[in-house]
Scaffold this motif. Structure first.
Motif, PDB file in Angstrom:
ATOM      1  N   MET A   1       0.834  -1.203   0.000  1.00  0.00           N
ATOM      2  CA  MET A   1       0.000   0.000   0.000  1.00  0.00           C
ATOM      3  C   MET A   1       0.869   1.254   0.000  1.00  0.00           C
ATOM      4  O   MET A   1       1.792   1.379   0.800  1.00  0.00           O
ATOM      5  N   THR A   2       0.593   2.166  -0.930  1.00  0.00           N
ATOM      6  CA  THR A   2       1.318   3.444  -0.880  1.00  0.00           C
ATOM      7  C   THR A   2       0.724   4.314   0.225  1.00  0.00           C
ATOM      8  O   THR A   2      -0.398   4.089   0.677  1.00  0.00           O
TER       9      THR A   2
ATOM     10  N   SER B   1       2.191  10.690  -0.959  1.00  0.00           N
ATOM     11  CA  SER B   1       3.132  10.054  -1.890  1.00  0.00           C
ATOM     12  C   SER B   1       2.521   8.808  -2.530  1.00  0.00           C
ATOM     13  O   SER B   1       1.943   7.969  -1.849  1.00  0.00           O
ATOM     14  N   ASN B   2       2.658   8.692  -3.840  1.00  0.00           N
ATOM     15  CA  ASN B   2       2.198   7.462  -4.484  1.00  0.00           C
ATOM     16  C   ASN B   2       3.358   6.545  -4.854  1.00  0.00           C
ATOM     17  O   ASN B   2       3.208   5.631  -5.663  1.00  0.00           O
ATOM     18  N   THR B   3       4.523   6.787  -4.251  1.00  0.00           N
ATOM     19  CA  THR B   3       5.649   5.874  -4.469  1.00  0.00           C
ATOM     20  C   THR B   3       6.081   5.199  -3.158  1.00  0.00           C
ATOM     21  O   THR B   3       6.424   4.027  -3.144  1.00  0.00           O
ATOM     22  N   LYS B   4       6.037   5.916  -2.075  1.00  0.00           N
ATOM     23  CA  LYS B   4       6.420   5.313  -0.787  1.00  0.00           C
ATOM     24  C   LYS B   4       5.356   4.326  -0.334  1.00  0.00           C
ATOM     25  O   LYS B   4       4.158   4.615  -0.413  1.00  0.00           O
TER      26      LYS B   4
ATOM     27  N   ALA C   1       0.965   1.457  10.471  1.00  0.00           N
ATOM     28  CA  ALA C   1       1.260   2.126   9.211  1.00  0.00           C
ATOM     29  C   ALA C   1       1.588   3.591   9.453  1.00  0.00           C
ATOM     30  O   ALA C   1       2.569   4.133   8.914  1.00  0.00           O
ATOM     31  N   LEU C   2       0.793   4.233  10.290  1.00  0.00           N
ATOM     32  CA  LEU C   2       1.041   5.648  10.593  1.00  0.00           C
ATOM     33  C   LEU C   2       2.400   5.817  11.262  1.00  0.00           C
ATOM     34  O   LEU C   2       3.154   6.744  10.943  1.00  0.00           O
ATOM     35  N   GLN C   3       2.722   4.910  12.175  1.00  0.00           N
ATOM     36  CA  GLN C   3       4.025   4.975  12.853  1.00  0.00           C
ATOM     37  C   GLN C   3       5.162   4.930  11.841  1.00  0.00           C
ATOM     38  O   GLN C   3       6.125   5.693  11.921  1.00  0.00           O
TER      39      GLN C   3
ATOM     40  N   GLU D   1       9.723   8.123   9.574  1.00  0.00           N
ATOM     41  CA  GLU D   1      10.601   8.638   8.516  1.00  0.00           C
ATOM     42  C   GLU D   1      10.946  10.103   8.711  1.00  0.00           C
ATOM     43  O   GLU D   1      12.003  10.567   8.270  1.00  0.00           O
ATOM     44  N   LYS D   2      10.036  10.828   9.329  1.00  0.00           N
ATOM     45  CA  LYS D   2      10.205  12.278   9.458  1.00  0.00           C
ATOM     46  C   LYS D   2      10.493  12.712  10.885  1.00  0.00           C
ATOM     47  O   LYS D   2      11.003  13.804  11.116  1.00  0.00           O
TER      48      LYS D   2
END
Lengths: 456, 456
Positions: free
Chosen positions: A279-280, A324-327, A339-341, A346-347
């Motif tokens: 899933m992106t 993002s449609n790649t990550k 998923a949110l974690q 990353e940020k």
């Protein structure tokens, strides 16, 4: 010789062990660091001749018992659920014990037996819980000793990023367990008292009912309610206080933005997402939005959450690469919270040179000689780097200081305890000042919530 | 002679028992009504010589076994959790069984043994579940028999108040278990598929993501998603359908208003309110609002939920006497959900002359010969009075009709089943028409959600 056994050589020991080694000669200390990973234990010993490292599996009963039997005091820095095995051995071999964790029901059940054997099992002597108890009770006892009557107690703690490392729109980075941050506030209504009235905040409103407070030199913070504001009402002797509120501190604006995730359903940890692995991020967002054949995910989200195009909330989402449609999530059978974690880590992970910050803010309202007064106090501790963090310092030093006090026989208390007693908090808080862990206190007008006794 | 044992003489049997008695002579039926309350069972028998009433405690194993052993078929109209005791006896004494309840895991586990013994345990043959299965599968099988391929299936059911008795602003009264209405939507995310995409709605948005539908002659309704839209995907053979959505029907405006309770936290059933017994309705409301020394509870609520002064939502709250400072909850240790139920029951209980209404609405999207089509169907059943309700009629008649079919040997199926098979739904749906329980079907343009295949 005073022999101390420390279970766990994790990151929360980076101040504790050096502290004990520094005091080693003066107090004739011998440390044993037991860890499942020998190398970690060895590193933690820092080549001191007063320290030995041993490899020990906490579940290896015989080894564990032997190790405990040959020491005078045991510190557990392991995850809280593992303390009880150690505590039972400490009872058996009659050793004192110290942890920075909440007292579990199982631990509490050992109280009488520990007392009978003259042992002190001191828990909740880290930062939160720990310094919060000690700093609060020190002021509360002072107010009472002058004849004051407590009306209000509010207490907030936050593990944040230091101002010099604070460079994202959320003014937040993960400085401890990210999972706890993502699921914060779940598992039950937030309950507290304001002016004698019980108040309840459901999860979906928790991050919209914040309070604000300023710390000079550090600007403004906000606090959202903990689930358990009444947890220490009896322990602190605050049965008659009209207002009791405990909360978590964030930089102003964090909670309003976090509420977007809550409203979308992204913090849910109770079910798994279909196809989460591939899933992106964009698809993850879309899973919580109505279907549309024509409208963009961006516009659907703006409309759903009523976000104006010039609202800074929007940029907070964009900065997380949420569209993002790649990550991709890259986790099989992930819950939304997992998923949110992943997305946030990353940020919000500290850069190598980043520093963390612990903030604590108490409000004490009281009445003395017919006059209502208020004292506020706050503490700010900033970390040095990613090893010597403010978190590790404020957890490890109280544990270390209390440990020495126990070995010196300065505490008369026995049983399963938390540091709400003068004989504990006075020496610990005093010595913490030497390490720049201290509170600023200042009188403010008593605000309460009902200055004119108007019906509400 | 065909001997039928019915457990439970509750209100859902007001059509079932007269139906079976009416058919008694033609099919040589003998009924036994077993209830914990003998008087109830006697009343239910309506002085028929084909009916005997017995007092029976479902937990009295020996009596229960004896009663079951001496009949040919057992109907359980007891609460669902009690069916399993009866089912095990039915296996032991080799009797067929009929219930209107969902198949529990325990019931499902009896499937093979029932099959081996040639027994049919027919469950979910009430209205929802029951008529929903049968009416849906009848259309789905027809579409398939013509070579059509299912693209979309949506299904909504509601237990409402009949238009002639609909006289409050909520357009709603309790016609069945009030508690289920108050806690509706809790206990897990609502999950469904739209155009091949999984969608998840958290509780705090559930009542804001409604769909609308019109039933000619009855006006507009709305539907909010059930938790389990994918529950019957396999049973219905809809693995390839792009859209699957099951929901609950209300009159338009109900969900938006109900959402006020959700947002406040008043539907929470997980904790108890301090002092609930003597708490006024007004205090109950205030427990969910921030404290203010000066502002009224009314203005705090308007502000908190952003209700304009001319919004009809406001009057919906006022009409419930929600701001009364004289009416009290009167329940010790009540959860918010229990307190809210008490408040609602005062206003939403059917008057003696009130009638209920069952509505059901299906949408079937399919592709045939390269053309996308849609068939909608709906059913409206209105009760006669508070004894002969639409609910009791639509639950009891399918149970009764299926029971006769089983006794006549018309069903070849064995094992634990639900009525998704042609041999079951065809005769049952056909006979239901004689009692004015029938669906109107009409072709509509295929809406789907993506007519132009635009990316969403």
């Amino acid at each position: 010789m005073n022999k101390i056994l420390i279970f766990g050589a994790g990151k929360s020991t980076s101040y504790l062990i050096p502290y004990l080694l520094e005091k080693g000669a003066a107090h004739d200390l011998q440390l044993t660091i037991a860890d499942i990973n020998l190398e970690n234990a060895q590193k933690a010993c820092m080549d001191s001749e007063r320290c030995q490292a041993v490899k020990l599996d906490i579940f290896a009963e015989e080894e564990r018992g032997k190790a405990i039997a040959s020491h005078d005091l045991v510190i557990s820095m392991l995850p809280a659920r593992l303390h009880i095995n150690i505590a039972r051995d400490c009872l058996k071999y009659e050793k004192h014990m110290v942890t920075a964790s909440y007292v579990s029901a199982e631990m509490e059940a050992l109280h009488e037996e520990a007392q009978e054997k003259g042992l002190l099992f001191l828990n909740e002597i880290g930062v939160d819980p720990g310094i919060d108890h000690m700093s609060a009770m020190q002021v509360i006892d002072q107010i009472r000793s002058k004849g004051g009557k407590m009306l209000l107690f509010e207490s907030f703690t936050g593990g944040l990023v230091a101002p010099e490392s604070d460079n994202n729109l959320w003014n937040y980075k993960f400085t401890w367990n990210p999972r706890n941050v993502v699921v914060a506030g779940q598992g039950g209504v937030a309950k507290f008292i304001q002016e004698g009235k019980y108040k309840y905040i459901p999860y979906n409103k928790l991050f919209r009912r914040t309070e604000f407070m300023e710390i000079e030199g550090y600007g403004w913070f906000e606090g959202y309610a903990n689930r358990d504001s009444l947890k220490y009402r009896d322990a602190y002797g605050l049965q008659d206080a009209l207002t009791l509120y405990r909360g978590t501190m964030r930089r102003v604006g964090y909670s309003r933005a976090w509420n977007m995730f809550v409203q979308l359903g992204m913090t849910d940890d109770s079910f798994t997402l279909e196809g989460s692995e591939d899933m992106t991020y964009r698809e993850f967002v879309n899973a919580f939005l109505p279907y549309s054949p024509t409208d963009s995910i961006e516009l659907k989200l703006r409309h759903y959450l009523k976000i104006d195009q010039d609202d800074i909330m929007w940029q907070k989402l964009v900065d997380l690469d949420l569209f993002s449609n790649t990550k991709t999530i890259g986790i099989m059978d992930a819950t939304p919270a997992q998923a949110l974690q992943k997305i946030l880590e990353e940020k919000w992970t500290l850069d190598p040179e980043d520093k963390d910050m612990i903030v604590m803010y108490h409000k004490f309202g009281y009445e003395i000689n017919g006059v209502k007064k208020q004292l506020d106090s706050h503490m700010v501790v900033i970390g040095k780097d990613q090893r010597y963090t403010a978190m590790s310092k404020t957890v490890g030093l109280p544990v270390g200081i209390a440990t020495l006090q126990i070995l010196k026989g300065n505490f008369k208390l026995t049983g399963v305890r938390i540091p709400i007693y003068k004989e504990i908090y006075d020496p610990v808080m005093k010595e913490l000042k030497e390490y720049d862990i201290e509170f600023s206190e200042f009188e403010v007008p008593y605000l309460g919530y009902n200055p004119d006794n108007v019906a509400g």
